[in-house]
Design an enzyme around this catalytic site. Structure first.
Site, PDB file in Angstrom:
ATOM      1  N   HIS A  25      -3.849   1.386   6.410  1.00  0.00           N
ATOM      2  CA  HIS A  25      -2.410   1.250   6.099  1.00  0.00           C
ATOM      3  C   HIS A  25      -1.984   2.492   5.316  1.00  0.00           C
ATOM      4  CE1 HIS A  25       1.052  -1.602   4.682  1.00  0.00           C
ATOM      5  NE2 HIS A  25       1.452  -0.338   4.670  1.00  0.00           N
ATOM      6  N   HIS A  27       1.076   5.602   5.609  1.00  0.00           N
ATOM      7  CA  HIS A  27       2.227   6.241   6.276  1.00  0.00           C
ATOM      8  C   HIS A  27       2.086   7.739   6.080  1.00  0.00           C
ATOM      9  CE1 HIS A  27       4.431   2.339   6.526  1.00  0.00           C
ATOM     10  NE2 HIS A  27       3.672   2.081   5.475  1.00  0.00           N
ATOM     11  N   HIS A 205       4.495  -4.846   9.127  1.00  0.00           N
ATOM     12  CA  HIS A 205       4.635  -5.156   7.702  1.00  0.00           C
ATOM     13  C   HIS A 205       5.274  -6.549   7.631  1.00  0.00           C
ATOM     14  CE1 HIS A 205       3.877  -0.936   7.166  1.00  0.00           C
ATOM     15  NE2 HIS A 205       4.158  -0.928   5.877  1.00  0.00           N
ATOM     16  N   GLU A 208       5.724  -8.428   2.430  1.00  0.00           N
ATOM     17  CA  GLU A 208       5.667  -7.442   1.335  1.00  0.00           C
ATOM     18  C   GLU A 208       6.777  -7.809   0.342  1.00  0.00           C
ATOM     19  OE1 GLU A 208       6.758  -3.419   2.400  1.00  0.00           O
ATOM     20  OE2 GLU A 208       5.880  -2.561   0.584  1.00  0.00           O
ATOM     21  N   ASP A 286      -1.098   3.138   1.415  1.00  0.00           N
ATOM     22  CA  ASP A 286       0.311   3.006   1.814  1.00  0.00           C
ATOM     23  C   ASP A 286       1.041   4.358   1.783  1.00  0.00           C
ATOM     24  OD1 ASP A 286       2.417   1.547   2.802  1.00  0.00           O
ATOM     25  OD2 ASP A 286       2.852   0.444   0.963  1.00  0.00           O
ATOM     26  N   ASP A 287       1.516   4.759   0.621  1.00  0.00           N
ATOM     27  CA  ASP A 287       2.245   6.034   0.464  1.00  0.00           C
ATOM     28  C   ASP A 287       1.700   6.735  -0.780  1.00  0.00           C
ATOM     29  OD1 ASP A 287       4.529   5.622   2.539  1.00  0.00           O
ATOM     30  OD2 ASP A 287       4.476   3.763   1.385  1.00  0.00           O
TER      31      ASP A 287
HETATM   32  N1  HPA Z   1       6.927  -0.738   3.197  1.00  0.00           N
HETATM   33  C1  HPA Z   1       7.815  -0.690   4.181  1.00  0.00           C
HETATM   34  N2  HPA Z   1       8.111   0.422   4.812  1.00  0.00           N
HETATM   35  C2  HPA Z   1       7.485   1.537   4.462  1.00  0.00           C
HETATM   36  C3  HPA Z   1       6.568   1.542   3.444  1.00  0.00           C
HETATM   37  C4  HPA Z   1       6.274   0.342   2.782  1.00  0.00           C
HETATM   38  O1  HPA Z   1       5.463   0.263   1.841  1.00  0.00           O
HETATM   39  N3  HPA Z   1       6.125   2.806   3.330  1.00  0.00           N
HETATM   40  C5  HPA Z   1       6.759   3.525   4.249  1.00  0.00           C
HETATM   41  N4  HPA Z   1       7.606   2.773   4.940  1.00  0.00           N
HETATM   42 ZN    ZN Z   2       3.372   0.363   4.383  1.00  0.00          ZN
END
Ligand code: HPA
Ligand code: ZN
Length: 345
Positions: A25, A27, A205, A208, A286-287
Site C-alpha cells: 500500500h 502511492h 481503499h 479509512e 501509504d504516503d
Molecule cells: N487515502 C485515500 N487516498 C489517498 C491516500 C490515502 O491515504 N493517499 C493517496 N491517495
Molecule cells: Zn492509501
C-alpha cells in the site's frame, strides 16, 4: 508501558530493518519528498506557492484525509515529463531496497496527471521503466496498480480504464483512492466489473474514514481481492468473520492513520486487535513523504506502541508476501527468503 529496555529496543529495530518484507500500500505520488518536488519544479520552470523546502514541509500538518489530499495533489502537479515520473519512482525504490523491501505493489493516480494534460503514456512509461531498471539492477520485484479517484465520477474512471488498456502489460490491477466520505464503493461498480473482465486484480481503499459498511460493499459489490486500510471493519463483528473466511488481507498504514487523525495514538491502533481476530494484516507506508516514515518506521513505531513480539512482527511480514499478487512460485521464493532470515535470527 513497553516491555523492552533500550538495548532490547535496539535489537528489535535491527530485527525489523533486516527483515525481508513486501510493501502493498504505497502511492507513488505520496513518496514525493520536498527536496525532489523543488528540484523537479525548478527543472520544469514551475513556481511553487512555498518559498522553501522547510516551508513546504511545515505545511504537512493535516486534520483529516482531505487536508492531506489537497497538498498531495499540489506536489504532484510539478510532474510533467516521463523522466519526472522515472525519478520519483527511482527515489522510492532506492529507499525501499535500503529498508529490505523485496517486493512492492505500487499505486499510481493517472487522473491526477491526465486531468492536467499529461498523456497517460508519459505517466505509466516513466514509472514502469523505473520499476524494470530497479528489478534488473537490484532484484526488487514490483507490480503496478492503477487507482481511480473516487471524488470524480464513474464515467471518468471508465475513460481512464479505456486509456490504460493499450498498456495492459504494465499494470496488474485497479484500486480506488482519494476522498472516501460520500463516495461509496457502488459508485464504481461498472468499472470494477470491466476491470474484472480484463483479468485485473481489484483492491479498494475502504474503511479509512468511511464506515464498516463501505468495507462490506467494497467486498460484495466491487469484488475486491484485498482491502486497503479496512480499519472500520472492527465495528462489525460479522464482517470481520466474513473477511477472515474469505482470507482477504488488509493493507494497514499506521503512521498514515496517526497523521490523518484516524487514531489518537499508535497505542490504540486496531492492528493488534485485528490480528487477534484472525485477520491477515500487513504494515505499509501509504504516503511516506507526507506521514513521517517509510515502511520500517511504520513497523518499528507500531511494534513499540503495541508491544509486538518478534513472532508477531514476522507474521506480519509473512502476511505481506502471502497477500501479494506475485505468481505462486515467486511468492514461495520470497517466503523462503523470509524463513531463511528468521532461521538465522
Ligand atoms: N487515502 C485515500 N487516498 C489517498 C491516500 C490515502 O491515504 N493517499 C493517496 N491517495
Ligand atoms: Zn492509501
Amino acid at each position: 508501558m513497553n516491555r523492552l529496555n533500550e538495548k532490547q529496543i535496539g535489537t528489535m529495530k535491527t530485527f525489523i530493518e533486516n527483515l525481508p518484507k513486501a510493501e502493498l500500500h504505497l502511492h507513488i505520488e505520496g513518496t514525493f519528498e520536498p527536496e525532489l518536488i523543488f528540484a523537479i519544479a525548478k527543472r520544469n520552470k514551475i513556481a511553487l506557492d512555498f518559498s522553501s523546502i522547510e516551508d513546504l514541509r511545515a505545511a504537512y500538518r493535516f486534520a483529516n484525509l482531505q487536508e492531506f489530499l489537497d497538498i498531495y495533489y499540489t506536489g504532484a502537479s510539478v510532474l510533467i515529463e516521463e523522466q519526472d515520473f522515472y525519478d520519483l519512482t527511482t527515489a522510492y525504490l532506492t529507499k525501499a531496497r535500503a529498508q529490505n523491501v523485496t517486493h512492492c505493489e505500487i499505486f499510481f493516480d493517472p487522473q491526477t496527471h491526465t486531468d492536467r494534460g499529461i498523456p497517460f503514456a508519459t505517466v505509466i512509461n516513466g514509472i514502469s521503466r523505473a520499476l524494470a531498471d530497479a528489478e534488473a539492477q537490484t532484484g526488487l520485484t514490483s507490480k503496478l496498480i492503477m487507482c481511480f479517484l473516487r471524488h470524480l465520477d464513474e464515467e471518468a474512471a471508465i475513460a481512464t480504464l479505456k486509456a490504460a488498456l493499450p498498456h495492459r502489460d504494465k499494470f496488474i490491477g485497479v484500486g480506488l483512492d482519494s476522498s472516501e466520505a460520500g463516495h461509496p464503493p457502488e459508485k464504481f461498480a461498472r468499472v470494477y466489473d470491466q476491470a474484472g473482465c480484463e483479468g485485473l486484480k481489484r483492491v479498494a481503499h475502504a474503511g479509512e474514514e468511511g464506515p464498516a459498511d463501505y468495507v462490506r460493499r467494497a467486498i460484495e459489490i466491487l469484488k475486491i481481492d484485498r482491502i486497503d486500510h479496512g480499519n472500520a471493519c472492527l465495528d462489525d463483528p460479522e464482517l470481520v468473520v466474513d473477511i477472515v473466511a474469505r482470507d482477504l488481507a488488509l493493507t494497514l498504514c499506521p503512521l498514515s492513520n496517526l497523521k490523518l487523525n484516524g487514531v489518537a495514538s499508535l497505542a490504540v491502533h486496531p492492528l493488534k486487535m485485528m490480528m487477534e481476530a484472525g485477520l491477515k494484516v500487513t504494515i505499509n507506508s501509504d504516503d511516506p513523504a507526507y506521514f513521517g516514515g517509510y515502511i520500517n518506521e511504520n513497523y518499528i513505531e507500531t511494534a513499540m506502541a503495541l508491544d509486538l513480539k518478534n513472532s508477531e512482527i514476522a507474521q506480519i511480514a509473512r502476511n505481506s508476501f502471502e497477500a501479494s499478487f506475485l505468481p505462486d512460485a515467486q511468492k514461495a521464493a520470497r517466503l523462503a527468503e523470509l524463513d531463511a532470515y528468521l532461521a538465522q535470527t
